[in-house]
Design an enzyme around this catalytic site. Structure first.
Site, PDB file in Angstrom:
ATOM      1  N   GLU A 163       0.795  -1.231   0.000  1.00  0.00           N
ATOM      2  CA  GLU A 163       0.000   0.000   0.000  1.00  0.00           C
ATOM      3  C   GLU A 163       0.829   1.284   0.000  1.00  0.00           C
ATOM      4  OE1 GLU A 163      -2.825  -0.151   3.193  1.00  0.00           O
ATOM      5  OE2 GLU A 163      -3.867  -1.883   2.369  1.00  0.00           O
ATOM      6  N   GLU A 351      -5.050  -8.766   0.898  1.00  0.00           N
ATOM      7  CA  GLU A 351      -5.717  -8.497   2.177  1.00  0.00           C
ATOM      8  C   GLU A 351      -7.196  -8.253   1.930  1.00  0.00           C
ATOM      9  OE1 GLU A 351      -4.176  -5.233   4.561  1.00  0.00           O
ATOM     10  OE2 GLU A 351      -2.122  -5.864   4.153  1.00  0.00           O
TER      11      GLU A 351
HETATM   12  C1  FCB Z   1      -4.372  -2.208   5.568  1.00  0.00           C
HETATM   13  C2  FCB Z   1      -2.985  -2.523   6.066  1.00  0.00           C
HETATM   14  C3  FCB Z   1      -2.930  -3.550   7.147  1.00  0.00           C
HETATM   15  C4  FCB Z   1      -4.081  -3.430   8.110  1.00  0.00           C
HETATM   16  C5  FCB Z   1      -5.396  -3.339   7.370  1.00  0.00           C
HETATM   17  C6  FCB Z   1      -6.611  -3.264   8.263  1.00  0.00           C
HETATM   18  O1  FCB Z   1      -4.403  -0.919   5.083  1.00  0.00           O
HETATM   19  O2  FCB Z   1      -2.182  -2.975   5.007  1.00  0.00           O
HETATM   20  O3  FCB Z   1      -1.689  -3.477   7.770  1.00  0.00           O
HETATM   21  O4  FCB Z   1      -3.885  -2.362   8.946  1.00  0.00           O
HETATM   22  O5  FCB Z   1      -5.383  -2.234   6.526  1.00  0.00           O
END
Ligand code: FCB
Length: 450
Positions: A163, A351
Site C-alpha cells: 500500500e 488483504e
Molecule cells: C491495511 C494494512 C494492514 C491493516 C489493514 C486493516 O491498510 O495494510 O496493515 O492495517 O489495513
C-alpha cells in the site's frame, strides 16, 4: 458454479510491526512506528507495538494455528530495522528470525509470501529524510538485495511494497500514519520514491539476480462513488479516484502519472523535477502478479472548499467496526475496471477482512457473526470473479491475529484469532472456524461436497 479452482490459493496475512513485538530483541533498532506511537496522542490509547502479539517469541505456535486453519499460504513482512539496524550495518541475527519463520512454514507445508516493506521504516532512514529523500531508493535496494540473496530459494513470491498510498499520502500528506507529516509535496515525493524503489527491486531480482520467483506490488484500492450523477459529483469522484487509486495505478501500468492530478497538485507542487527521466519506465517494469488489498468502497461528494474538491458523503450501507462500508459488489466492479483499464496479470487479493467489537466468552469462544458474514460475502465475490475468468489467483484474509492496528492501536480487532493481550493467549473466533471450512470445501456454499 461456486467452487474455487484447485490451484486457487487461500492464505492469511500479517505484518511485522503489527504482530512481532520484540522491539529491542535480536539486534533490532527503532522504526518510525516506534517513535510515532511514543508521541502522545498519535495512536489510540497511546498504544504501541513493543510487545504486540509477541510473535517474535511465539511464531512457532502461530504457525501451528495457520496449519490448523488449513490454508496453503501465509503472507508476512520483514522488519527492515531488524536487517539493517544502522545504515549499511547488516544484522545476521535479524535475518535468522525470518529464516526460522520460513523454515517452520515450509516444514508445515505452508507457502511463504514475503512483503519487503509494510511501513516500518528504520529511524536512521527517517533521520536522513525518509522516503522524501531520493537516496531512500538505494537504502531500500540494499535491504531488498540481502533479503533476496538469503531467502529467495525458499520464498513462494515477493511483494515489494504494501500500500504505497498509505506509506506516502496517508503518512506524509494527511499525517495519520508515521511519520505524521502534513505536506502534499512530501507525500507525492515519498510516493514517487517508493514506486521507484519497487521498480528497481523488481529489476534487481529478475535481471541482476536472475531469479524466477514471482514478484509484484500490493496497492490498497478503493472504488469511488457519489450520491448523485451531477457534474460536480463527477468531479469529486474523478479527484478522489485520482488521489487514491490512479496516482498509483497509472505509473505502474501506464508508465505516467495522471495529468489531471498533476495539474491539481500543481498549486502546491511547483516543481516536478524530482521525477527523473527513465523513472517511469522503471516504475512500470513488468511484474508477475498484482496484489490488491480491498476493504471498502468510498462515497464522496463535491466540496468547493476542499483542496481537491471532494469530501466524504453520507452512506447508508452497513458498516464494519471501522465505519467502513460493507461493499462486496463494488469490489467486483473494481476488478472489472482493472481488467478493462489496467492489467491482465494474475491478481492476488493480498488483504481483505474486517474489524468488529468482539466479545470473548467465558468458555473461550468468540461469536463474531458480522466478521463471518463479511468474510463469506467477499469470498463469494472472489469466487464469482474467478469463475468469470477474472484470473484471481488467491485470497489472503486479514488478519491471522488481532494486532496493533496502526493509529487505532489495539482498539480495532481484525483477527480471526482473538488475542488476549494480557496473557498472549490465542482463541479461535467463529470466523476462523468458518474460514477453515471454506478452505477445506473450496466453496462458501455450506452444502458443498468435499
Ligand atoms: C491495511 C494494512 C494492514 C491493516 C489493514 C486493516 O491498510 O495494510 O496493515 O492495517 O489495513
Amino acid at each position: 458454479m461456486s467452487k474455487f479452482s484447485k490451484d486457487f490459493v487461500f492464505g492469511t496475512a500479517t505484518s511485522s510491526y503489527q504482530i512481532e513485538g520484540g522491539y529491542d530483541q535480536g539486534g533490532r533498532s527503532l522504526s518510525i512506528w516506534d517513535t510515532f506511537s511514543e508521541t502522545p496522542g498519535k495512536v489510540w490509547n497511546d498504544d504501541h507495538g513493543q510487545v504486540a502479539c509477541d510473535h517474535f517469541n511465539r511464531y512457532k505456535e502461530d504457525i501451528q494455528l495457520i496449519k490448523e486453519l488449513g490454508v496453503g499460504s501465509y503472507r508476512f513482512s520483514i522488519a527492515w530495522p531488524r536487517i539493517f539496524p544502522e545504515q549499511g550495518v547488516y544484522n545476521e541475527e535479524g535475518m535468522d528470525f525470518y529464516r526460522s519463520i520460513i523454515q517452520e512454514l515450509i516444514k508445515q507445508g505452508i507457502k511463504p509470501v514475503v512483503t519487503l516493506y509494510h511501513w516500518d521504516l528504520p529511524m536512521w532512514a527517517y533521520n536522513k529524510g525518509g522516503w522524501v529523500n531520493r537516496e531512500s531508493v538505494d537504502w531500500f535496494l540494499e535491504f531488498a538485495e540481502v533479503c533476496f540473496r538469503e531467502l529467495d530459494p525458499y520464498v513462494e513470491s515477493w511483494i515489494t511494497h504494501n500500500e504505497p498510498w498509505c506509506a506516502s499520502f496517508l503518512s506524509y500528506h494527511m499525517g495519520h500514519h508515521a511519520p505524521g507529516h502534513r505536506n502534499i509535496e512530501e507525500g507525492v515525493k515519498a510516493a514517487h520514491h517508493i514506486l521507484l524503489s519497487h521498480g528497481k527491486a523488481v529489476e534487481l531480482l529478475k535481471k541482476d539476480l536472475g531469479s524466477k520467483t514471482p514478484i509484484g506490488i500490493t496497492l490498497n484500492l478503493t472504488p469511488v462513488y457519489a450520491p448523485t450523477t451531477s457534474t460536480n459529483d463527477k468531479i469529486a469522484i474523478n479527484n478522489a479516484d485520482g488521489y487514491t487509486n490512479r496516482w498509483f495505478l497509472d505509473p505502474l501500468f501506464k508508465g505516467a502519472y495522471p495529468m489531471d492530478m498533476m495539474n491539481l497538485f500543481s498549486s502546491y507542487i511547483h516543481d516536478y523535477s524530482f521525477i527523473h527521466e527513465g523513472d517511469l519506465a522503471t516504475i512500470s517494469v513488468e511484474c508477475d502478479f498484482f496484489g490488491i488489498n480491498y476493504y471498502n468502497r468510498s462515497l464522496v461528494e463535491f466540496a468547493g472548499s476542499e483542496k481537491f474538491l471532494f469530501t466524504d458523503a453520507h452512506s447508508d450501507y452497513d458498516k464494519t467496526g471501522m465505519g467502513w462500508d460493507v461493499s462486496p459488489q463494488e469490489f467486483k466492479e473494481l476488478i472489472y475496471r482493472l481488467r478493462m483499464e489496467y492489467t491482465k496479470l494474475p491478481i492476488f487479493i493480498t488483504e481483505n477482512g474486517s474489524a468488529y467489537d468482539d466479545v470473548l466468552e467465558e468458555d473461550g469462544s468468540v461469536h463474531d457473526k458480522e466478521r463471518t458474514a463479511y468474510m463469506e460475502k467477499h469470498i463469494q465475490a472472489v469466487c464469482e470473479l474467478e469463475n468469470e475468468g477474472m484470473n484471481i489467483a488467491g485470497y489472503y484474509l486479514w488478519s491471522l491475529l488481532d494486532n496493533f492496528e496502526w493509529a487505532f492501536g489495539y482498539e480495532k480487532r481484525f483477527g480471526i484469532f482473538y488475542v488476549d493481550f494480557n496473557t498472549q493467549q490465542r482463541y479461535w473466533k467463529d470466523s476462523a472456524k468458518r474460514y477453515k471450512e471454506i478452505v477445506a470445501n473450496r466453496s462458501v456454499q455450506k452444502q458443498a461436497v468435499k
